[in-house]
Design a protein around this motif. Structure first.
Motif, PDB file in Angstrom:
ATOM      1  N   LYS A   1      -4.329  -4.935  -2.344  1.00  0.00           N
ATOM      2  CA  LYS A   1      -3.364  -3.897  -1.960  1.00  0.00           C
ATOM      3  C   LYS A   1      -2.758  -4.105  -0.689  1.00  0.00           C
ATOM      4  CE  LYS A   1      -4.044  -0.704  -5.147  1.00  0.00           C
ATOM      5  NZ  LYS A   1      -3.772  -1.070  -6.507  1.00  0.00           N
ATOM      6  N   MET A   2      -3.521  -4.632   0.375  1.00  0.00           N
ATOM      7  CA  MET A   2      -2.748  -4.943   1.591  1.00  0.00           C
ATOM      8  C   MET A   2      -2.015  -6.087   1.525  1.00  0.00           C
ATOM      9  SD  MET A   2      -3.894  -2.598   4.003  1.00  0.00           S
ATOM     10  CE  MET A   2      -3.542  -3.461   5.496  1.00  0.00           C
ATOM     11  N   SER A   3      -2.367  -7.169   0.833  1.00  0.00           N
ATOM     12  CA  SER A   3      -1.547  -8.191   0.770  1.00  0.00           C
ATOM     13  C   SER A   3      -0.227  -8.150  -0.003  1.00  0.00           C
ATOM     14  CB  SER A   3      -2.245  -9.564   0.547  1.00  0.00           C
ATOM     15  OG  SER A   3      -2.766  -9.581  -0.647  1.00  0.00           O
ATOM     16  N   SER A   4      -0.439  -7.305  -1.106  1.00  0.00           N
ATOM     17  CA  SER A   4       0.818  -7.158  -2.019  1.00  0.00           C
ATOM     18  C   SER A   4       1.757  -6.098  -1.162  1.00  0.00           C
ATOM     19  CB  SER A   4       0.437  -6.464  -3.193  1.00  0.00           C
ATOM     20  OG  SER A   4       1.354  -5.749  -3.803  1.00  0.00           O
ATOM     21  N   ALA A   5       1.107  -5.231  -0.430  1.00  0.00           N
ATOM     22  CA  ALA A   5       2.143  -4.434   0.346  1.00  0.00           C
ATOM     23  C   ALA A   5       2.771  -5.108   1.389  1.00  0.00           C
ATOM     24  CB  ALA A   5       1.007  -3.335   1.167  1.00  0.00           C
ATOM     25  N   SER A   6       2.225  -5.783   2.042  1.00  0.00           N
ATOM     26  CA  SER A   6       2.756  -6.953   3.097  1.00  0.00           C
ATOM     27  C   SER A   6       3.818  -7.674   2.508  1.00  0.00           C
ATOM     28  CB  SER A   6       1.893  -7.543   3.907  1.00  0.00           C
ATOM     29  OG  SER A   6       1.888  -9.061   4.005  1.00  0.00           O
TER      30      SER A   6
ATOM     31  N   ARG B   1       2.177   2.424   4.215  1.00  0.00           N
ATOM     32  CA  ARG B   1       2.241   0.872   3.654  1.00  0.00           C
ATOM     33  C   ARG B   1       2.557   0.865   2.360  1.00  0.00           C
ATOM     34  NH1 ARG B   1      -1.731   1.233   7.493  1.00  0.00           N
ATOM     35  NH2 ARG B   1      -1.365  -0.364   9.235  1.00  0.00           N
ATOM     36  N   ASP B   2       2.943   2.038   1.723  1.00  0.00           N
ATOM     37  CA  ASP B   2       3.611   2.094   0.326  1.00  0.00           C
ATOM     38  C   ASP B   2       4.790   3.203   0.336  1.00  0.00           C
ATOM     39  OD1 ASP B   2       4.146   1.393  -2.133  1.00  0.00           O
ATOM     40  OD2 ASP B   2       2.172   1.660  -3.263  1.00  0.00           O
ATOM     41  N   PHE B   3       6.039   2.723   0.353  1.00  0.00           N
ATOM     42  CA  PHE B   3       7.028   3.816   0.308  1.00  0.00           C
ATOM     43  C   PHE B   3       7.428   4.014  -1.213  1.00  0.00           C
ATOM     44  CE2 PHE B   3       6.962   2.134   4.516  1.00  0.00           C
ATOM     45  CZ  PHE B   3       7.352   3.521   5.214  1.00  0.00           C
ATOM     46  N   SER B   4       7.828   5.184  -1.557  1.00  0.00           N
ATOM     47  CA  SER B   4       8.533   5.635  -2.618  1.00  0.00           C
ATOM     48  C   SER B   4       9.855   5.086  -2.996  1.00  0.00           C
ATOM     49  CB  SER B   4       8.617   7.089  -2.890  1.00  0.00           C
ATOM     50  OG  SER B   4       9.542   7.578  -2.201  1.00  0.00           O
ATOM     51  N   ASP B   5      10.584   5.019  -3.952  1.00  0.00           N
ATOM     52  CA  ASP B   5      11.897   4.326  -4.167  1.00  0.00           C
ATOM     53  C   ASP B   5      13.009   5.432  -3.562  1.00  0.00           C
ATOM     54  OD1 ASP B   5      10.866   2.188  -5.290  1.00  0.00           O
ATOM     55  OD2 ASP B   5      11.035   3.049  -7.416  1.00  0.00           O
TER      56      ASP B   5
END
Ligand SMILES: Cc1cc2nc3c(=O)[nH]c(=O)nc-3n(C[C@H](O)[C@H](O)[C@H](O)COP(=O)(O)O)c2cc1C
Length: 216
Positions: free
Chosen positions: A110-115, A14-18
């Protein structure tokens, strides 16, 4: 990679690098997914790969619409209407992922920012089926997606299938030139996981004895 390792190591990121995923690698992954079975070999799926500027345009539009209620092509059933067994599993997942963080506020943030930011995905593979499809085609698209995510893992890539990415289908249709006679099924994010808490959670599964029945 050993097949068992591919299956066991795939999990939703749920959080990828660039780090960019090159087109050739994505094509090789799609070529493996293309081996998936389908009803009378109908192969109902089409794939639309968003990267670079096009994906950034989609992300920008999604940020603007974030507060809106989603309207995906597939209807979303209210959680109270799901079967008791599936509700129990979903509740357990929510409880565990929240408790994976320091506290509720951090988990929520974190969950809502990820989405909102579409998991910072460097690539999203949108999968469609024809509007005039049989329910079996949804099964076929699911098989295609799972093969695609396993093929990605085998090449060292992480993934997540998301409702979030298809909650505003008009944005995806417009940016990806998807014809009106196709239904948007899902978006599969591909990329490389960041080393952050949100990516260290591992979901559980029911015991196979609870879901399996043999009869001789
Ligand atoms: C159809 C579908 C839609 C999903 N949509 C989301 C989503 O919008 N947001 C999200 O965080 N996870 C989403 N997921 C990921 C699931 O939460 C995840 O697959 C499940 O919890 C099992 O965890 P694992 O993939 O790590 O094994 C989705 C999964 C599927 C199959």
């Amino acid at each position: 990679m050993e097949f068992q390792n591919v299956v066991n190591n795939r999990h939703s990121v749920r959080d990828f690098s660039d780090q960019v995923v090159d087109h050739q690698t994505i094509k090789e992954i799609i070529a493996l997914a293309q081996k998936s079975p389908s009803w009378v070999n109908s192969q109902p799926w089409k794939v639309y790969v968003a990267t670079g500027k096009t994906l950034q345009n989609i992300k920008d539009a999604y940020v603007k619409k974030d507060a809106e209620k989603g309207y995906p092509d597939f209807p979303v059933m209210h959680r109270d209407d799901w079967s008791a067994e599936t509700q129990k599993n979903m509740q357990q997942w929510r409880h565990e992922i929240v408790h994976h963080f320091e506290n509720f506020d951090e988990a929520h943030e974190k969950m809502s920012s990820a989405s909102t930011h579409l998991y910072n995905s460097p690539a999203i593979v949108f999968v469609t089926i024809p509007k005039n499809s049989s329910l079996w085609s949804v099964f076929d698209a699911g098989a295609f997606c799972q093969t695609l995510m396993l093929a990605a893992k085998d090449k060292g890539l992480d993934s997540i299938p998301t409702y979030t990415s298809v909650r505003f289908p008009d944005v995806i249709r417009q940016n990806m030139d998807i014809p009106d006679n196709e239904t948007l099924v899902i978006g599969l994010s591909l990329g490389y996981a960041k080393d952050v808490t949100i990516n260290t959670y591992r979901s559980k599964r029911e015991d196979i004895d609870d879901i399996t029945k043999f009869k001789d």
